[in-house]
Design an enzyme around this catalytic site. Sequence first.
Site, short mmCIF file in Angstrom:
data_model
loop_
_atom_site.label_atom_id
_atom_site.label_comp_id
_atom_site.label_asym_id
_atom_site.label_seq_id
_atom_site.Cartn_x
_atom_site.Cartn_y
_atom_site.Cartn_z
N GLU A 126 65.27 79.65 -29.90
CA GLU A 126 64.59 78.34 -30.31
C GLU A 126 65.60 78.22 -31.37
O GLU A 126 66.31 77.35 -32.23
CB GLU A 126 63.61 77.99 -30.90
CG GLU A 126 63.14 77.09 -29.25
CD GLU A 126 63.03 77.82 -28.34
OE1 GLU A 126 62.57 78.80 -28.51
OE2 GLU A 126 63.02 77.85 -27.12
N HIS A 196 52.99 71.87 -23.64
CA HIS A 196 54.24 70.89 -23.14
C HIS A 196 54.15 69.15 -23.39
O HIS A 196 54.82 68.72 -22.62
CB HIS A 196 54.36 70.91 -21.02
CG HIS A 196 54.64 72.10 -20.35
ND1 HIS A 196 54.19 73.58 -21.33
CD2 HIS A 196 56.14 72.37 -20.70
CE1 HIS A 196 55.02 73.86 -20.96
NE2 HIS A 196 55.81 73.98 -20.48
#
Lengths: 389, 400
Positions: A126, A196
């Site tokens: 990321e 999530h």
Amino acid sequence: MAAAARLFWRSSGVKSSFSGLPGAVQSSLRITLLKLSPDCTTKPKTQRRHATHFTYHPDPVPTQYGPTQKMNFFQAITSALDNTLASDPTAVIFGEDVAFGGVFRCTVGLRDKYGKDRVFNTPLCEQGIVGFGIGVAAAGATAIAEIQFADYIYPAFDQIVNEAAKYRYRSGNMFDCGNLIIRSPWGCVGHGALYHSQSPEAFFAHCPGIKIVVPRGPVQAKGLLLSCIADQNPCIFFEPKILYRAAVEQVPSEAYHVPLSQAEVLQEGSDLTMIAWGTQVHVMREVASMAQEKLGVSCEVIDLQTILPWDIDTVCKLYLVAALSNFHLISHIILLSMMMVLGYLQVSHSICGCNIVLTGMPHSGKNGLVPTFLRCVDAMKFKINLFSP
Amino acid sequence: MRKMLTIISNVLRGSASRNGAELVSEGARVVVSARTYADFTPQASFDIKKCDLHKLEEGPPQQAVLTREEGLQYYRTMQTMRRMELKADQLYKQKIIRGFCHLYDGQEACAVGIESGINLSDHLITAYRAHGYTLTRGGTVREIMAELTGRRGGIAKGKGGSMHMYTKHFYGGNGIVGAQVPLGAGVALACKYQGKNELCVSLYGDGAANQGQIFETYNMASLWKLPCIFICENNKYGMGTSVERASASTDYYKRGDFIPGLRVDGMDVLCVREATKFAAEHCRSGKGPILMELQTYRYHGHSMSDPGVSYRTREEIQEVRSKSDPISLLKDRMLSNNMASVEELKEIDIEVRKEIEDAAQFATTDPEPPLEDLCNHIFYNDPPLEVRGTNPWSKLKSVS
């Protein structure tokens, strides 16, 4: 004052006292709780409502942007990206697994249509993705980076806050990465647990130099995404993942823009203001209609849309107009600090997940943490009955 | 004498299968175990694949000695792991397990091999495909399954779920890819600092191998000569991306650059064991970190929401299952060297199946953690802390 009178009139046995000046932060208004019909407060045992249940309120069909097509949220995103890649030859889309269409199918078909040079996968990094995106943007190409889940954005936090946000400022406008946009699925779905489900916009909300946008539905999403891409500032675009399939609307096929930093008043009202963004807008609309029906409270529902820089005018104007009687209810799973940014700490009651959102959301505890319809109603009732037992 | 025993055992076994009376099968079992000392090979030596080496003069030995007890223990553990994962698959499809579930079947040899190369007093940390390691590090199947279903009997009190399981000297169970590796190096530093001759095994996958923090960790571990074994479990796919499409260099054992590396056949439990012993020796002798790449394979998809066949063919999965399944490999070795009998292994299978059934039963019937536990363990605090609840005016208690 008019609104206060309205409240006055509607309830029985009211005792009210105003303390302080019109601009007072604290206000006290005593209202006896109206007697509610039974089905409001009790749920029949056979009916189970899940924690993350909400009723999606679709937007009316937009007529000013040309022919429309039925699309769900992820299709609207694909449409926006399609428009962008078609009109902007420098635009590139990259991220983890975007080539085959993405884990939420937001980029389906784009690689076949525009080539593997323009839609490509990155490895699992990321920090690298965002850093790389900043470079692409600084060199003049439009960089649309995807972070697979907002929960994974933290390794890129340094790149976003220290590099992307401050590039223009520290180079005296010689360089900028305004062509960068970071898209990321956001928000809770019920079974996402710690990694999530997160809504990290509050972490970035203190950072001047970037823009943060959270749409509530497909029509808004496509328009806002295109606005972010066109905007000459690095933007973070959070897409409520629970809406990807659940939200279906008639969305214009052509490109169009929904202005940034403009909150949208979805429903006018005079007694209570509710500010929300993303999925929560739909919960609040339900709360507002229930309030109108059962409690006779007229609620204003505002979709903030752009979190940073937020639309101070729209929100504060309403506050000043009905200063004493306007209670603000901010509904979202956010950190306390976010409210400080919005300056509402003193007047509003926010409904937040408790401190657990700082550490995460265990799957078993999710039912207690999501600001559901019933909790919002409860908070609203509390707000109205500020001093009643 | 032997012939007589064989005849008797055949007769008894024959009658046991006819009427299934417990007394008779007990007798058969007694006779079978009487066969043990007479008939089974106590230990045998096997050739194992040579490991590719990076910055190492010599590698682990190419022959491994396996005793009968060890073989049976590895078999039992691997079979337990396999059945447990398959049961989890079943429970997930029945929606008794929710959330995320990353299954470990196919990779059993890695967990079992590593554990047999280190001691329980050593430390281990891995990513989210952690059920196997939770078992080898001392967790029971009951606790693991109860954690998967989110019940109070779970190993993390039902608050963690599939990805967050912990036991003594096992630091989990970590959701964010690659984030556990610097942690492992930190644990290794603590080991070195406390001088207890312990080491830390830090595991990660082929997808995580491209994370920046892994390389930062390599540098720190090597600079300070930390007793850390970095293990890359290369199962050829990072979620849905094959290694060729994700990594510029797929020689993960060389990625440590200045850290010596080994590439090991991760489907052979003996190979993994010997390599781990070699690596542990390397660390304990103060030479610093070492990197191991285990070439392995997972039969299931990345998680339960991934069918696992959109990025690889069913033929590929079948091929690995038939040619390199770790349990079959061990079983064939033991049977062909007469270290165990087919019946014995079948019996182990039956026992394992029963254990899993019991655990699944427990996991399904155990109650969920109570609401009072919701906010516990946020901070360490004494006396109990009051935590703001879901509304500003409601408070929850946090005991820690």
